[in-house]
Design a protein around this motif. Structure first.
Motif, mmCIF file in Angstrom:
data_model
loop_
_atom_site.group_PDB
_atom_site.id
_atom_site.type_symbol
_atom_site.label_atom_id
_atom_site.label_comp_id
_atom_site.label_asym_id
_atom_site.label_seq_id
_atom_site.Cartn_x
_atom_site.Cartn_y
_atom_site.Cartn_z
ATOM 1 N N TYR A 1 -14.798 1.290 2.831
ATOM 2 C CA TYR A 1 -14.091 1.961 3.745
ATOM 3 C C TYR A 1 -14.589 2.061 5.343
ATOM 4 C CZ TYR A 1 -17.551 5.631 3.487
ATOM 5 O OH TYR A 1 -18.930 6.265 3.599
ATOM 6 N N LYS B 1 0.950 -1.183 0.028
ATOM 7 C CA LYS B 1 0.029 0.058 0.208
ATOM 8 C C LYS B 1 0.822 1.162 0.081
ATOM 9 C CE LYS B 1 -4.211 -1.525 2.697
ATOM 10 N NZ LYS B 1 -5.065 -1.151 3.740
ATOM 11 N N GLU C 1 1.787 4.558 2.015
ATOM 12 C CA GLU C 1 1.719 4.825 3.188
ATOM 13 C C GLU C 1 2.076 6.126 3.662
ATOM 14 O OE1 GLU C 1 3.315 0.802 5.537
ATOM 15 O OE2 GLU C 1 4.554 1.516 3.851
ATOM 16 N N ASN D 1 -9.030 4.602 10.642
ATOM 17 C CA ASN D 1 -9.570 4.584 8.874
ATOM 18 C C ASN D 1 -8.753 3.457 8.218
ATOM 19 O OD1 ASN D 1 -10.695 7.119 9.669
ATOM 20 N ND2 ASN D 1 -8.819 8.305 9.350
ATOM 21 N N SER D 2 -9.513 2.950 7.271
ATOM 22 C CA SER D 2 -9.060 1.873 6.274
ATOM 23 C C SER D 2 -9.702 1.948 5.019
ATOM 24 C CB SER D 2 -9.172 0.787 7.122
ATOM 25 O OG SER D 2 -10.250 0.098 7.380
ATOM 26 N N THR E 1 -10.524 -0.794 1.700
ATOM 27 C CA THR E 1 -10.384 -1.954 1.105
ATOM 28 C C THR E 1 -10.855 -2.176 -0.107
ATOM 29 O OG1 THR E 1 -10.622 -3.057 3.402
ATOM 30 C CG2 THR E 1 -11.005 -4.627 1.419
ATOM 31 N N THR F 1 -5.792 7.873 3.619
ATOM 32 C CA THR F 1 -5.297 6.458 3.763
ATOM 33 C C THR F 1 -5.767 5.702 2.628
ATOM 34 O OG1 THR F 1 -5.789 6.672 6.150
ATOM 35 C CG2 THR F 1 -6.063 4.720 5.344
#
Lengths: 114, 114
Positions: free
Chosen positions: B25, A42, A44, B2-3, B5, B103
């Motif tokens: 997300y 990813k 980053e 926070n993420s 995918t 992110t």
């Protein structure tokens, strides 16, 4: 169209050596960033910089890393003593009040530590 | 935290096929959502963005709609071209002000065959 420019595009360095990656952000932007992307992983966040100081940094951004805005146009990332795991593409980015929350990226500096 | 995918790639399509790249997300707060594209040998370019629920971002024939109820921001294009071959990154930032970090998802490689 204004753009973020980075130098060098590719650098090979020996483990333990210091590396400085350079960036010229978009001229009227006030927020500056470094991100990195290890091959196949990813993108980053490393650090953000505003008003001549670090505003936020990630866990990756340890004491080996530093940033500086030495003059009115350049923004640099220094890695004090490179490790093999520092091999990655490093992206500089910038944003400004007029761009809202849109961040503009440079083309990246590919660092290979051997 | 926070993420983001994204569906894993590579996605391989024939020219003129319909494209969907899924992105979901999780966020603390109300995020803005972005798609960035990385063409071979180049840096990250903003493709489109949406800053509030039900907004649709669009650019170069690509579209994505901010779906708060499903926490998704899927990228679509009705008819892909060979020149669309690239890696696509979904990303979010929380807050509408400049200076908020991004992110990223893991990226999805798209390969379009003639």
């Amino acid at each position: 169209e204004p753009e973020v420019t980075q130098t060098p595009s590719h650098q090979v360095t020996q483990m333990g050596q210091e590396v400085i990656l350079r960036c010229v952000p978009i001229s009227n932007h006030l927020y500056f960033y470094w991100y990195r992307q290890i091959l196949g992983q990813k993108v980053e966040f490393l650090v953000s910089f505003y008003n001549n100081e670090i505003s936020e940094k990630s866990e990756i951004f340890d004491d080996q890393f530093s940033v500086e805005r030495p003059d009115g146009s350049n923004f640099t990332l220094k890695i004090r003593s490179t490790k093999l795991e520092d091999s990655a593409m490093y992206f500089c980015a910038s944003s400004g009040a007029l761009s809202g929350n849109t961040i503009y990226f440079g083309e990246g500096s590919w660092l290979t530590v051997v | 935290g926070n993420s983001v995918t994204q569906m894993e790639g590579p996605v391989t399509l024939s020219e003129e096929a319909f494209l969907t790249i899924n992105c979901t997300y999780t966020a603390t707060g109300y995020p803005s959502l972005f798609w960035y594209v990385q063409y071979p040998g180049e840096g990250l370019q903003l493709l489109l963005k949406a800053t509030k629920a039900d907004d649709k971002g669009s650019n170069k024939g690509f579209e994505a709609t901010y779906r708060k109820e499903t926490t998704s921001f899927h990228l679509e294009k009705g008819s892909v071209q060979v020149s669309d071959s690239a890696v696509y990154f979904c990303a979010l930032s929380v807050g509408n002000n400049a200076g908020n970090m991004l992110t990223f998802g893991g990226g999805t490689r798209l390969m379009v065959k003639p």
